[in-house]
Design a protein around this motif. Structure first.
Motif, PDB file in Angstrom:
ATOM      1  N   VAL A   1       0.811  -1.221   0.000  1.00  0.00           N
ATOM      2  CA  VAL A   1       0.000   0.000   0.000  1.00  0.00           C
ATOM      3  C   VAL A   1       0.844   1.270   0.000  1.00  0.00           C
ATOM      4  CG1 VAL A   1      -1.746   1.298   1.290  1.00  0.00           C
ATOM      5  CG2 VAL A   1      -1.897  -1.196   1.130  1.00  0.00           C
ATOM      6  N   ASN A   2       1.940   1.256   0.762  1.00  0.00           N
ATOM      7  CA  ASN A   2       2.738   2.471   0.926  1.00  0.00           C
ATOM      8  C   ASN A   2       4.136   2.381   0.335  1.00  0.00           C
ATOM      9  OD1 ASN A   2       0.606   3.615   2.541  1.00  0.00           O
ATOM     10  ND2 ASN A   2       1.319   2.332   4.240  1.00  0.00           N
ATOM     11  N   GLY A   3       4.509   1.186  -0.131  1.00  0.00           N
ATOM     12  CA  GLY A   3       5.843   1.021  -0.707  1.00  0.00           C
ATOM     13  C   GLY A   3       6.932   0.991   0.340  1.00  0.00           C
ATOM     14  N   THR A   4       6.565   0.711   1.601  1.00  0.00           N
ATOM     15  CA  THR A   4       7.558   0.657   2.677  1.00  0.00           C
ATOM     16  C   THR A   4       7.666  -0.756   3.207  1.00  0.00           C
ATOM     17  OG1 THR A   4       5.889   1.222   4.331  1.00  0.00           O
ATOM     18  CG2 THR A   4       7.145   3.032   3.366  1.00  0.00           C
ATOM     19  N   VAL A   5       8.816  -1.095   3.738  1.00  0.00           N
ATOM     20  CA  VAL A   5       9.054  -2.424   4.285  1.00  0.00           C
ATOM     21  C   VAL A   5       8.647  -2.448   5.743  1.00  0.00           C
ATOM     22  CG1 VAL A   5      10.762  -4.209   4.747  1.00  0.00           C
ATOM     23  CG2 VAL A   5      10.950  -2.822   2.685  1.00  0.00           C
ATOM     24  N   ALA A   6       7.774  -3.342   6.087  1.00  0.00           N
ATOM     25  CA  ALA A   6       7.363  -3.471   7.490  1.00  0.00           C
ATOM     26  C   ALA A   6       8.482  -4.122   8.293  1.00  0.00           C
ATOM     27  CB  ALA A   6       6.094  -4.322   7.587  1.00  0.00           C
ATOM     28  N   THR A   7       8.765  -3.592   9.465  1.00  0.00           N
ATOM     29  CA  THR A   7       9.846  -4.131  10.289  1.00  0.00           C
ATOM     30  C   THR A   7       9.433  -5.406  11.008  1.00  0.00           C
ATOM     31  OG1 THR A   7       9.146  -2.698  12.107  1.00  0.00           O
ATOM     32  CG2 THR A   7      10.851  -1.860  10.634  1.00  0.00           C
ATOM     33  N   ALA A   8       8.136  -5.589  11.155  1.00  0.00           N
ATOM     34  CA  ALA A   8       7.643  -6.797  11.820  1.00  0.00           C
ATOM     35  C   ALA A   8       6.220  -7.038  11.369  1.00  0.00           C
ATOM     36  CB  ALA A   8       7.691  -6.632  13.342  1.00  0.00           C
ATOM     37  N   PRO A   9       5.747  -8.275  11.425  1.00  0.00           N
ATOM     38  CA  PRO A   9       4.367  -8.555  11.060  1.00  0.00           C
ATOM     39  C   PRO A   9       3.409  -7.770  11.945  1.00  0.00           C
ATOM     40  CG  PRO A   9       5.627 -10.595  11.303  1.00  0.00           C
ATOM     41  CD  PRO A   9       6.487  -9.487  11.825  1.00  0.00           C
ATOM     42  N   THR A  10       2.261  -7.417  11.368  1.00  0.00           N
ATOM     43  CA  THR A  10       1.245  -6.722  12.138  1.00  0.00           C
ATOM     44  C   THR A  10       0.772  -7.600  13.278  1.00  0.00           C
ATOM     45  OG1 THR A  10       0.511  -5.611  10.131  1.00  0.00           O
ATOM     46  CG2 THR A  10      -1.013  -5.597  12.007  1.00  0.00           C
ATOM     47  N   PRO A  11       0.842  -7.126  14.522  1.00  0.00           N
ATOM     48  CA  PRO A  11       0.430  -7.977  15.647  1.00  0.00           C
ATOM     49  C   PRO A  11      -1.035  -8.337  15.563  1.00  0.00           C
ATOM     50  CG  PRO A  11       0.739  -5.698  16.357  1.00  0.00           C
ATOM     51  CD  PRO A  11       1.266  -5.784  14.957  1.00  0.00           C
ATOM     52  N   THR A  12      -1.350  -9.556  15.940  1.00  0.00           N
ATOM     53  CA  THR A  12      -2.727 -10.025  15.945  1.00  0.00           C
ATOM     54  C   THR A  12      -3.396  -9.594  17.240  1.00  0.00           C
ATOM     55  OG1 THR A  12      -2.056 -11.955  14.665  1.00  0.00           O
ATOM     56  CG2 THR A  12      -4.207 -12.058  15.775  1.00  0.00           C
ATOM     57  N   PRO A  13      -4.584  -8.959  17.156  1.00  0.00           N
ATOM     58  CA  PRO A  13      -5.284  -8.577  18.385  1.00  0.00           C
ATOM     59  C   PRO A  13      -5.536  -9.798  19.249  1.00  0.00           C
ATOM     60  CG  PRO A  13      -6.312  -7.592  16.452  1.00  0.00           C
ATOM     61  CD  PRO A  13      -5.305  -8.573  15.950  1.00  0.00           C
ATOM     62  N   THR A  14      -5.465  -9.602  20.575  1.00  0.00           N
ATOM     63  CA  THR A  14      -5.702 -10.717  21.492  1.00  0.00           C
ATOM     64  C   THR A  14      -7.145 -11.174  21.372  1.00  0.00           C
ATOM     65  OG1 THR A  14      -4.097  -9.795  23.044  1.00  0.00           O
ATOM     66  CG2 THR A  14      -5.637 -11.451  23.896  1.00  0.00           C
ATOM     67  N   PRO A  15      -7.371 -12.421  20.973  1.00  0.00           N
ATOM     68  CA  PRO A  15      -8.744 -12.905  20.799  1.00  0.00           C
ATOM     69  C   PRO A  15      -9.495 -12.888  22.122  1.00  0.00           C
ATOM     70  CG  PRO A  15      -7.135 -14.401  19.798  1.00  0.00           C
ATOM     71  CD  PRO A  15      -6.374 -13.440  20.633  1.00  0.00           C
ATOM     72  N   VAL A  16     -10.755 -12.535  22.064  1.00  0.00           N
ATOM     73  CA  VAL A  16     -11.582 -12.445  23.261  1.00  0.00           C
ATOM     74  C   VAL A  16     -11.665 -13.794  23.965  1.00  0.00           C
ATOM     75  CG1 VAL A  16     -13.927 -12.029  24.096  1.00  0.00           C
ATOM     76  CG2 VAL A  16     -12.931 -10.546  22.342  1.00  0.00           C
ATOM     77  N   ALA A  17     -11.737 -14.876  23.155  1.00  0.00           N
ATOM     78  CA  ALA A  17     -12.022 -16.180  23.752  1.00  0.00           C
ATOM     79  C   ALA A  17     -10.788 -16.998  24.094  1.00  0.00           C
ATOM     80  CB  ALA A  17     -12.901 -16.980  22.800  1.00  0.00           C
ATOM     81  N   LYS A  18      -9.586 -16.436  23.966  1.00  0.00           N
ATOM     82  CA  LYS A  18      -8.378 -17.229  24.149  1.00  0.00           C
ATOM     83  C   LYS A  18      -8.288 -17.896  25.524  1.00  0.00           C
ATOM     84  CE  LYS A  18      -4.773 -18.523  21.839  1.00  0.00           C
ATOM     85  NZ  LYS A  18      -4.901 -19.209  20.548  1.00  0.00           N
ATOM     86  N   PRO A  19      -8.554 -17.183  26.619  1.00  0.00           N
ATOM     87  CA  PRO A  19      -8.448 -17.849  27.916  1.00  0.00           C
ATOM     88  C   PRO A  19      -9.390 -19.041  28.038  1.00  0.00           C
ATOM     89  CG  PRO A  19      -8.532 -15.474  28.179  1.00  0.00           C
ATOM     90  CD  PRO A  19      -8.870 -15.762  26.750  1.00  0.00           C
ATOM     91  N   ALA A  20     -10.589 -18.930  27.439  1.00  0.00           N
ATOM     92  CA  ALA A  20     -11.567 -19.998  27.573  1.00  0.00           C
ATOM     93  C   ALA A  20     -11.151 -21.246  26.832  1.00  0.00           C
ATOM     94  CB  ALA A  20     -12.931 -19.526  27.062  1.00  0.00           C
ATOM     95  N   THR A  21     -10.403 -21.098  25.704  1.00  0.00           N
ATOM     96  CA  THR A  21     -10.065 -22.253  24.887  1.00  0.00           C
ATOM     97  C   THR A  21      -8.717 -22.848  25.242  1.00  0.00           C
ATOM     98  OG1 THR A  21      -9.034 -20.844  23.218  1.00  0.00           O
ATOM     99  CG2 THR A  21     -11.377 -21.303  22.953  1.00  0.00           C
ATOM    100  N   SER A  22      -7.943 -22.161  26.098  1.00  0.00           N
ATOM    101  CA  SER A  22      -6.600 -22.640  26.387  1.00  0.00           C
ATOM    102  C   SER A  22      -6.615 -24.003  27.072  1.00  0.00           C
ATOM    103  CB  SER A  22      -5.859 -21.618  27.266  1.00  0.00           C
ATOM    104  OG  SER A  22      -6.564 -21.421  28.478  1.00  0.00           O
ATOM    105  N   GLY A  23      -7.689 -24.276  27.820  1.00  0.00           N
ATOM    106  CA  GLY A  23      -7.772 -25.553  28.500  1.00  0.00           C
ATOM    107  C   GLY A  23      -8.314 -26.673  27.640  1.00  0.00           C
ATOM    108  N   LYS A  24      -8.758 -26.350  26.437  1.00  0.00           N
ATOM    109  CA  LYS A  24      -9.299 -27.319  25.500  1.00  0.00           C
ATOM    110  C   LYS A  24     -10.404 -28.158  26.126  1.00  0.00           C
ATOM    111  CE  LYS A  24      -5.011 -27.696  22.818  1.00  0.00           C
ATOM    112  NZ  LYS A  24      -5.504 -26.888  21.709  1.00  0.00           N
ATOM    113  N   ALA A  25     -11.284 -27.490  26.854  1.00  0.00           N
ATOM    114  CA  ALA A  25     -12.394 -28.204  27.475  1.00  0.00           C
ATOM    115  C   ALA A  25     -13.516 -28.396  26.465  1.00  0.00           C
ATOM    116  CB  ALA A  25     -12.915 -27.418  28.670  1.00  0.00           C
ATOM    117  N   THR A  26     -14.162 -29.560  26.505  1.00  0.00           N
ATOM    118  CA  THR A  26     -15.330 -29.775  25.682  1.00  0.00           C
ATOM    119  C   THR A  26     -16.541 -29.189  26.389  1.00  0.00           C
ATOM    120  OG1 THR A  26     -15.642 -31.945  26.690  1.00  0.00           O
ATOM    121  CG2 THR A  26     -14.373 -31.862  24.650  1.00  0.00           C
TER     122      THR A  26
END
Length: 241
Positions: free
Chosen positions: A142-167
């Motif tokens: 888009v801007n012709g510039t080199v990104a120094t690092a990948p765009t960080p992924t926003p922290t998913p809302v549900a991450k804590p709930a799925t970390s335990g892999k509970a059914t």
């Protein structure tokens, strides 16, 4: 710049777009595919056909998708005033080569000048998705510039709930969550008619996505993905209830 024209067989009538205010960028979520492949996939979703206006391959070739002046089907809620560009590849895991970057930059510059616009967005800026991937070279294109690092992924809302892999029972937190045939974005999105009866009730747009607030039963977890009666869902957008 050479745009390779394509002829597609459309499923239904396409509507003309009244305004063009922005460009939205995507990746195909497939390491190797063609414009015809995407057309077939989108027909399977029950759409008119390929939802993007342009498709940029890894070799730098640019293909026409939908006619430039019609409404696309690539970013729910943002199709009426945007042009959609898709890049071959899966940029959660891959790195884009310079040839494809250069082709994408040339196309974006051409469209910005043609329509007198400056607004370019990622698919994930307007929808609950990781598209076009954390490795997608947005600034270079888009801007012709080199990104120094990948765009960080926003922290998913549900991450804590799925970390335990509970059914058990979970609730969808995304506005529209794709149901996949397998545990990952490299698996295709299911069609509306492939969902369970309950899944169909929560897919009012008939696009193979479950709406926010849908409750699902998770039987199994695999690499952060949940197996439910209708199919596989990203655990990033599920909350345990």
């Amino acid at each position: 710049m050479n745009i390779i024209e394509k002829t597609y067989k459309w499923n239904g009538k396409l509507s003309n777009r009244k305004s063009t205010n922005r460009i939205i960028l995507h990746h195909a979520e497939s390491k190797s595919c063609t414009a015809d492949d995407i057309h077939s996939w989108h027909l399977e979703n029950g759409w008119a056909g390929i939802g993007y206006h342009f498709f940029v391959r890894k070799d730098g070739s640019i293909y026409r998708g939908r006619p430039e002046g019609v409404v696309g089907s690539h970013a729910k809620g943002s199709n009426s005033d945007s042009i959609g560009i898709c890049f071959e590849g899966s940029y959660m895991t891959e790195t884009m080569n310079q040839t494809q970057i250069n082709a994408g930059r040339e196309l974006v510059t051409y469209l910005k000048n043609k329509y007198g616009i400056s607004k370019v967005q990622k698919h994930k800026d307007v929808c609950s998705t990781n598209c076009p991937g954390t490795n997608f070279p947005f600034n270079e294109i888009v801007n012709g510039t080199v990104a120094t690092a990948p765009t960080p992924t926003p922290t998913p809302v549900a991450k804590p709930a799925t970390s335990g892999k509970a059914t058990g029972t979970y609730e969808v937190t995304a506005s529209d969550l794709s149901v996949r045939t397998g545990p990952g974005t490299n698996y295709r999105r299911k069609r509306h008619d492939e969902l369970t009866a309950d899944g169909k009730k929560h897919d009012k747009d008939k696009d193979g996505c479950l709406e926010r607030g849908t409750r699902v039963t998770v039987y199994e977890w695999k690499n952060g993905w949940a197996r439910t009666p209708s199919g596989w869902l990203s655990g990033d957008y599920l909350r345990k209830v």
